[in-house]
Design a protein around this motif. Structure first.
Motif, PDB file in Angstrom:
ATOM      1  N   ASP A 267       5.232  13.973  -3.563  1.00  0.00           N
ATOM      2  CA  ASP A 267       5.279  13.559  -2.154  1.00  0.00           C
ATOM      3  C   ASP A 267       5.258  12.035  -2.067  1.00  0.00           C
ATOM      4  O   ASP A 267       5.248  11.341  -3.088  1.00  0.00           O
ATOM      5  N   ASN A 268       5.250  11.500  -0.845  1.00  0.00           N
ATOM      6  CA  ASN A 268       5.375  10.054  -0.657  1.00  0.00           C
ATOM      7  C   ASN A 268       4.180   9.280  -1.192  1.00  0.00           C
ATOM      8  O   ASN A 268       4.337   8.212  -1.784  1.00  0.00           O
ATOM      9  N   THR A 269       2.976   9.808  -0.965  1.00  0.00           N
ATOM     10  CA  THR A 269       1.795   9.118  -1.485  1.00  0.00           C
ATOM     11  C   THR A 269       1.860   9.059  -3.006  1.00  0.00           C
ATOM     12  O   THR A 269       1.578   8.028  -3.627  1.00  0.00           O
ATOM     13  N   CYS A 270       2.264  10.160  -3.601  1.00  0.00           N
ATOM     14  CA  CYS A 270       2.399  10.221  -5.056  1.00  0.00           C
ATOM     15  C   CYS A 270       3.438   9.209  -5.535  1.00  0.00           C
ATOM     16  O   CYS A 270       3.241   8.521  -6.538  1.00  0.00           O
ATOM     17  N   SER A 271       4.523   9.096  -4.802  1.00  0.00           N
ATOM     18  CA  SER A 271       5.576   8.149  -5.161  1.00  0.00           C
ATOM     19  C   SER A 271       5.042   6.716  -5.153  1.00  0.00           C
ATOM     20  O   SER A 271       5.305   5.930  -6.074  1.00  0.00           O
ATOM     21  N   ARG A 272       4.273   6.376  -4.122  1.00  0.00           N
ATOM     22  CA  ARG A 272       3.678   5.026  -4.076  1.00  0.00           C
ATOM     23  C   ARG A 272       2.709   4.817  -5.236  1.00  0.00           C
ATOM     24  O   ARG A 272       2.656   3.747  -5.837  1.00  0.00           O
ATOM     25  N   MET A 273       1.932   5.847  -5.545  1.00  0.00           N
ATOM     26  CA  MET A 273       0.964   5.697  -6.635  1.00  0.00           C
ATOM     27  C   MET A 273       1.678   5.489  -7.970  1.00  0.00           C
ATOM     28  O   MET A 273       1.262   4.668  -8.787  1.00  0.00           O
ATOM     29  N   VAL A 274       2.754   6.231  -8.200  1.00  0.00           N
ATOM     30  CA  VAL A 274       3.482   6.095  -9.469  1.00  0.00           C
ATOM     31  C   VAL A 274       4.110   4.710  -9.570  1.00  0.00           C
ATOM     32  O   VAL A 274       4.108   4.082 -10.640  1.00  0.00           O
ATOM     33  N   LYS A 275       4.624   4.200  -8.458  1.00  0.00           N
ATOM     34  CA  LYS A 275       5.201   2.853  -8.464  1.00  0.00           C
ATOM     35  C   LYS A 275       4.110   1.825  -8.810  1.00  0.00           C
ATOM     36  O   LYS A 275       4.317   0.933  -9.640  1.00  0.00           O
ATOM     37  N   THR A 276       2.965   1.965  -8.192  1.00  0.00           N
ATOM     38  CA  THR A 276       1.852   1.052  -8.487  1.00  0.00           C
ATOM     39  C   THR A 276       1.433   1.169  -9.954  1.00  0.00           C
ATOM     40  O   THR A 276       1.192   0.163 -10.629  1.00  0.00           O
ATOM     41  N   LEU A 277       1.382   2.392 -10.438  1.00  0.00           N
ATOM     42  CA  LEU A 277       1.019   2.587 -11.843  1.00  0.00           C
ATOM     43  C   LEU A 277       1.960   1.825 -12.764  1.00  0.00           C
ATOM     44  O   LEU A 277       1.526   1.157 -13.707  1.00  0.00           O
ATOM     45  N   SER A 278       3.259   1.898 -12.471  1.00  0.00           N
ATOM     46  CA  SER A 278       4.239   1.257 -13.354  1.00  0.00           C
ATOM     47  C   SER A 278       4.042  -0.255 -13.382  1.00  0.00           C
ATOM     48  O   SER A 278       4.442  -0.918 -14.335  1.00  0.00           O
ATOM     49  N   GLU A 279       3.398  -0.798 -12.361  1.00  0.00           N
ATOM     50  CA  GLU A 279       3.166  -2.247 -12.309  1.00  0.00           C
ATOM     51  C   GLU A 279       1.922  -2.679 -13.082  1.00  0.00           C
ATOM     52  O   GLU A 279       1.758  -3.860 -13.379  1.00  0.00           O
ATOM     53  N   VAL A 280       1.030  -1.733 -13.375  1.00  0.00           N
ATOM     54  CA  VAL A 280      -0.249  -2.155 -13.965  1.00  0.00           C
ATOM     55  C   VAL A 280      -0.550  -1.533 -15.331  1.00  0.00           C
ATOM     56  O   VAL A 280      -1.562  -1.879 -15.943  1.00  0.00           O
ATOM     57  N   VAL A 281       0.305  -0.639 -15.831  1.00  0.00           N
ATOM     58  CA  VAL A 281      -0.040   0.080 -17.054  1.00  0.00           C
ATOM     59  C   VAL A 281       0.727  -0.489 -18.251  1.00  0.00           C
ATOM     60  O   VAL A 281       1.712  -1.208 -18.070  1.00  0.00           O
ATOM     61  N   GLY A 282       0.293  -0.150 -19.460  1.00  0.00           N
ATOM     62  CA  GLY A 282       0.831  -0.758 -20.667  1.00  0.00           C
ATOM     63  C   GLY A 282       1.964  -0.013 -21.346  1.00  0.00           C
ATOM     64  O   GLY A 282       2.132  -0.135 -22.556  1.00  0.00           O
ATOM     65  N   ALA A 283       2.752   0.746 -20.603  1.00  0.00           N
ATOM     66  CA  ALA A 283       3.885   1.456 -21.201  1.00  0.00           C
ATOM     67  C   ALA A 283       4.883   1.770 -20.091  1.00  0.00           C
ATOM     68  O   ALA A 283       4.509   1.830 -18.919  1.00  0.00           O
ATOM     69  N   PRO A 284       6.175   1.946 -20.451  1.00  0.00           N
ATOM     70  CA  PRO A 284       7.164   2.251 -19.409  1.00  0.00           C
ATOM     71  C   PRO A 284       6.893   3.608 -18.759  1.00  0.00           C
ATOM     72  O   PRO A 284       6.457   4.543 -19.414  1.00  0.00           O
ATOM     73  N   VAL A 285       7.141   3.673 -17.454  1.00  0.00           N
ATOM     74  CA  VAL A 285       6.903   4.907 -16.701  1.00  0.00           C
ATOM     75  C   VAL A 285       8.242   5.497 -16.285  1.00  0.00           C
ATOM     76  O   VAL A 285       9.055   4.829 -15.640  1.00  0.00           O
ATOM     77  N   TYR A 286       8.490   6.732 -16.676  1.00  0.00           N
ATOM     78  CA  TYR A 286       9.731   7.417 -16.309  1.00  0.00           C
ATOM     79  C   TYR A 286       9.410   8.419 -15.206  1.00  0.00           C
ATOM     80  O   TYR A 286       8.711   9.398 -15.438  1.00  0.00           O
ATOM     81  N   PRO A 287       9.907   8.176 -13.984  1.00  0.00           N
ATOM     82  CA  PRO A 287       9.548   9.060 -12.867  1.00  0.00           C
ATOM     83  C   PRO A 287      10.481  10.265 -12.763  1.00  0.00           C
ATOM     84  O   PRO A 287      11.682  10.148 -12.977  1.00  0.00           O
ATOM     85  N   ILE A 288       9.915  11.399 -12.441  1.00  0.00           N
ATOM     86  CA  ILE A 288      10.688  12.624 -12.190  1.00  0.00           C
ATOM     87  C   ILE A 288      10.336  13.113 -10.784  1.00  0.00           C
ATOM     88  O   ILE A 288       9.188  13.480 -10.523  1.00  0.00           O
TER      89      ILE A 288
END
Lengths: 328, 328
Positions: free
Chosen positions: B256-277
């Motif tokens: 959902d949209n909240t999850c989408s925002r959280m995943v985007k934020t995660l990709s900005e602060v974590v130490g590995a590439p994030v592949y969204p599905i």
């Protein structure tokens, strides 16, 4: 060793006193009639605060009581309602997820109890006239687990919702004074495992809470990748993962004979060395708290070995700067 | 590609039919009066079978119903009793933990329902005269998740214990027919992430079940180390772990949209590439099942790339040879 390290070391070393004081503070919190009739306990909290819910779930599995659910989210499950006691736990009192859960719990007319170090959570609890216990804040949420846990446990035990005997609570606070013995074992564990790039922490059901706590402490204090496995479940899946590819160490917490057999079997079939830790204490609760303090010192020592500050958490800070927009 | 691979591929490709047949089989299972009065649902099962409980817990969080607890252990929590509906799920029907839970549930006079592919579990259910649905066994428990899940869901939905609308169930079975589209996306995800030594699968609360499932599928099918993270919780601890040290890939499931925002934020602060599905489907249940099938094909393709059989699980087999002594 840095002053960050010293600050954290002192906090964990003071858990016995913090625990005793927190238990006492909560016992002075007055509750309206009706709390003992709660059919379920729902604990809302994030990180070390949410871990309190995991611990209580372990306790009711062993001792009996009402089922405990942990919510590590900004939303309550749809089924939460007036039969539930919703406990909001937040070290800072400013955790947004927990604040949203408080508001939702009040709107659904659930029974509510707040445990916090201050902040908006305490303020809104006061405004809503719901019982609350203010805990003494240590240098970080994770280092204040003793305060958060005993302030939450006290009324739940008092109301018979978590049926842990009083003498087990007393013993569990006593073992938090075994700092020297625990530190000695933590140093030995560090020597045996300290070059790993990934830590796998293992506990046996229903002590899942301890492995989750250890995983989180390793990430936050030592900045090392970590994961939590639970026996017997991990026999059915996790053990097939190729841990040998990632230079992993496994630390397994043993709380009874069945668990001991399972850990021995695990060491025969898994792809990395297993370092067993026998939890010290007579009662299940004492073992759980002993293991929790072990994990604290172990991850502080690991932080020191890795040359990182156990207090600073730069990525969590970066997350917090983007926090307010997330749940809107 | 090996014949092991083909056997597994065919099983996942057949989920829509298996799901529909399993739903129908369960709808023909007759239940004594009283099951709709259950105050809680406790699902006992290990591995893919226990995952059914995780999924149902996600569903009642979204749709409402009674709380669902998953027990991945040989012991029931102390609080389980006659107000509980205990559901025993086992692909083989020979899972020792689940058998012990059945006996304990009967001794405590809980309401009981059994879902199994055969074995002692079905036999003992028949002897105890409790309702049971026999599912069609695929080549492995994990590849038979559709059968296990819908046979469990059907009566719980019928009795209003899991309040998922019938049309959402129908849609969720429909999306299991989107094999070609899912395989295409799984191949793209593999190209982007397939050299990792550790996979981190992420989902957002209350869809924790999907990341747990993905972690287990990666271990069992592809024999790669894997862990599960949940947002927002992992912002408060896991992100501090040094994933960059272990050549990790992150795959995040968005519902959902909240999850989408959280995943985007995660990709900005974590130490590995994030592949969204992005999970495909209109209803929450359809998204969950779409993601589950994605995970199946993704981990089969990953097994092929890594040159391992997705069917053979040598370590689990070694564990099973030591199994009988563990819980005595």
């Amino acid at each position: 060793m840095s002053s960050d390290f010293d600050v954290m070391w002192k906090a964990y070393s003071s858990w016995r006193d913090y625990a005793a004081n927190s238990l006492k503070a909560a016992s002075n919190t007055s509750f309206p009639i009706g709390y003992s009739r709660a059919k379920r306990v729902v604990v809302c909290g994030m990180g070390g605060s949410g871990g309190v819910g995991d611990y209580l779930a372990s306790l009711v599995a062993v001792y009996g009581g009402v089922p405990v659910h942990t919510v590590k989210s900004h939303r309550l499950p749809a089924w939460v309602g007036k039969d539930d006691l919703v406990v909001l736990v937040s070290f800072s009192g400013e955790t947004l997820e927990t604040l949203y859960c408080l508001r939702e719990a009040l709107a659904r007319r659930a029974l509510v109890y707040v445990v916090a170090g201050g902040g908006r959570l305490l303020k809104e609890a006061e405004e809503a006239n719901v019982p609350a216990t203010q805990i003494v804040r240590g240098p970080a949420a994770r280092a204040s687990f003793a305060q958060l846990f005993y302030a939450t446990l006290e009324p739940l035990a008092r109301f018979g919702l978590v049926r842990v005997p009083k003498e087990h609570i007393v013993e569990s606070i006593d073992v938090l004074g075994q700092v020297d013995g625990i530190v000695k074992l933590a140093r030995e564990a560090l020597t045996a495992t300290g070059n790993a790039k990934l830590y796998t922490f293992i506990s046996c059901s229903p002590f899942e809470s301890l492995a989750i706590r250890a995983k989180n402490e390793a990430c936050e204090n030592a900045k090392v990748s970590a994961m939590a496995w639970f026996l017997p479940e991990s026999f059915h899946n996790d053990i097939e993962g190729s841990l040998e590819d990632v230079e992993a160490s496994i630390i397994a917490f043993i709380h009874d004979n069945t668990c001991s057999r399972m850990v021995k079997t695990l060491s025969e079939v898994v792809g990395a060395p297993v370092y067993p830790i026998e939890l010290n204490g007579r009662s299940p609760l004492a073992k759980l708290m002993w293991g929790t303090l072990f994990v604290g010192f172990f991850t502080l020592l690991l932080a020191d070995k890795r040359g990182v500050s156990p207090l600073e958490t730069a990525r969590i800070k970066a997350f917090r700067s983007r926090y307010a927009q997330l749940f809107s």
